[in-house]
Design an enzyme around this catalytic site. Structure first.
Site, PDB file in Angstrom:
ATOM      1  N   THR A  15       0.630  -1.110   0.067  1.00 36.87           N
ATOM      2  CA  THR A  15       0.039  -0.042   0.008  1.00 36.87           C
ATOM      3  C   THR A  15       0.852   1.208   0.137  1.00 36.87           C
ATOM      4  OG1 THR A  15      -0.110   0.080   2.229  1.00 36.87           O
ATOM      5  CG2 THR A  15      -1.932  -1.218   1.002  1.00 36.87           C
ATOM      6  N   MET A  91      10.921  -6.578   3.823  1.00 35.04           N
ATOM      7  CA  MET A  91      11.162  -7.192   5.282  1.00 35.04           C
ATOM      8  C   MET A  91      12.435  -7.850   5.084  1.00 35.04           C
ATOM      9  SD  MET A  91       8.894  -5.977   6.705  1.00 35.04           S
ATOM     10  CE  MET A  91       8.805  -6.902   8.077  1.00 35.04           C
ATOM     11  N   ILE A  93      16.580  -7.483   5.847  1.00 39.63           N
ATOM     12  CA  ILE A  93      17.859  -6.547   6.255  1.00 39.63           C
ATOM     13  C   ILE A  93      18.910  -6.634   5.245  1.00 39.63           C
ATOM     14  CG2 ILE A  93      19.528  -6.452   7.967  1.00 39.63           C
ATOM     15  CD1 ILE A  93      17.572  -7.616  10.059  1.00 39.63           C
ATOM     16  N   HIS A 110       9.243   3.768   8.277  1.00 40.34           N
ATOM     17  CA  HIS A 110       9.367   2.660   9.250  1.00 40.34           C
ATOM     18  C   HIS A 110       8.203   2.878  10.286  1.00 40.34           C
ATOM     19  CE1 HIS A 110      10.866  -0.097  12.376  1.00 40.34           C
ATOM     20  NE2 HIS A 110      10.722   0.995  13.405  1.00 40.34           N
TER      21      HIS A 110
END
Ligand SMILES: Nc1nc2c(c(=O)[nH]1)N[C@@H](CN(C=O)c1ccc(C(=O)N[C@@H](CCC(=O)O)C(=O)O)cc1)CN2
Ligand SMILES: NCC(=O)N[C@@H]1O[C@H](COP(=O)([O-])[O-])[C@@H](O)[C@H]1O
Length: 194
Positions: A15, A91, A93, A110
Site C-alpha cells: 500500500t 522485510m 535486512i 518505518h
C-alpha cells in the site's frame, strides 16, 4: 519536467508502494516509479504494479544466501535505470554491500517514532509500553538497521483499547501521506520542512 527514477521494494500488500505510485501521477511530482521489486513472488503489490503498467521483478530469498539475493535485486534495480530506492514494507535486512551502493539514495518507511522501536512488532511494543503515541518515520537507509538520518516523522495517538492492528491501520494512513512528501524533498534536494 525531468523526473527522478525510483525503484520501490516491497514484500507484501504494497500500500505504501501504491501511495508513492499515485503520488507520482501528479504532474508536479519530481519522481516516477520505474520498477517494483520484491523478495516474494506472491506479493500482492506486484499484481497492482503490473496492472498499473509498472515493470516488476521478483526473486524469492528462500534458499538463497543474503548477499546473493541482494546482488540479484541490485542488478535488477540498476537495470531499470533507477536513481533512488524506496523500501516500502520490504522485510529483508540489506547487506552492508548493497547499502553502500545506494548511500544517501535509499529510503525506508518505518512504523514507529525512531529511535524508539527499531525492527519489528513496533505497534505492539508501543502499546505495551503505555506510550501516548505511535507513529511513522521516513529515514535514509544505512547498514545499521533503522538507524539512518531521519527525513520526516508523524506521531499518531494511541487510543484506549487500541490493538496493534487498529494502531497499524491509523499509522498506515500517516505513512501514505508522509512517504511521498519526504521522497519528493529528497530527490529535489529540498531541505525544507517535511
Ligand atoms: N541494512 C538495512 N536494511 C534494512 C533497513 C535498514 O535500515 N538497514 N530497514 C528495513 C526495514 N525494516 C523496518 O523498517 C525491517 C525489515 C525487516 C527486518 C527483519 O528482521 N527481517 C528479517 C526477516 C523478517 C521476516 O521475514 O519476517 C531478516 O531480514 O532476516 C527488520 C526491520 C529493511 N532493511
Ligand atoms: N520494518 C519494516 C516494516 O515493518 N514496514 C511496515 O510494513 C508495512 C507494509 O505495508 P505495505 O506493504 O502495505 O506498504 C508498513 O506499515 C510499513 O511501515
Amino acid at each position: 519536467m525531468i523526473r527522478e527514477k525510483v525503484a520501490v521494494l516491497i514484500s507484501g500488500s504494497g500500500t505504501n508502494m501504491a501511495a508513492l505510485l499515485y503520488a507520482s501521477r501528479a504532474e508536479d511530482c519530481p519522481f516516477e516509479i520505474v520498477l517494483v521489486a520484491s523478495n516474494d513472488p506472491a506479493a500482492k503489490g506486484l499484481v497492482l504494479a503490473e496492472a498499473e503498467g509498472v515493470p516488476t521483478f521478483a526473486l524469492s530469498h528462500k534458499g538463497v544466501a543474503r548477499a546473493e539475493h541482494d546482488k540479484a535485486m541490485d542488478a535488477a534495480i540498476r537495470e531499470s535505470g533507477a536513481q533512488w530506492v524506496a523500501l516500502a514494507g520490504y522485510m529483508r535486512i540489506l547487506t552492508p554491500e548493497f547499502v553502500a551502493g545506494w548511500e544517501g539514495r535509499m529510503v525506508n518507511v518505518h512504523p514507529s517514532l525512531l529511535p524508539k522501536y527499531t525492527g519489528l512488532h513496533t505497534h505492539e511494543r508501543a502499546i505495551e509500553a503505555g506510550d501516548s503515541h505511535g507513529g511513522v518515520t521516513v529515514h535514509l537507509v544505512t547498514a545499521e538497521l533503522d538507524d539512518g538520518p531521519i527525513l520526516g516523522q508523524t506521531p499518531v495517538a494511541i487510543i484506549p483499547g487500541d490493538t496493534p492492528e487498529t494502531l497499524a491501520a491509523r499509522v498506515l494512513i500517516a505513512e501514505h501521506q508522509l512517504y511521498s512528501r519526504c521522497l519528493a524533498h529528497l530527490v529535489t534536494g529540498d531541505k525544507s520542512a517535511q
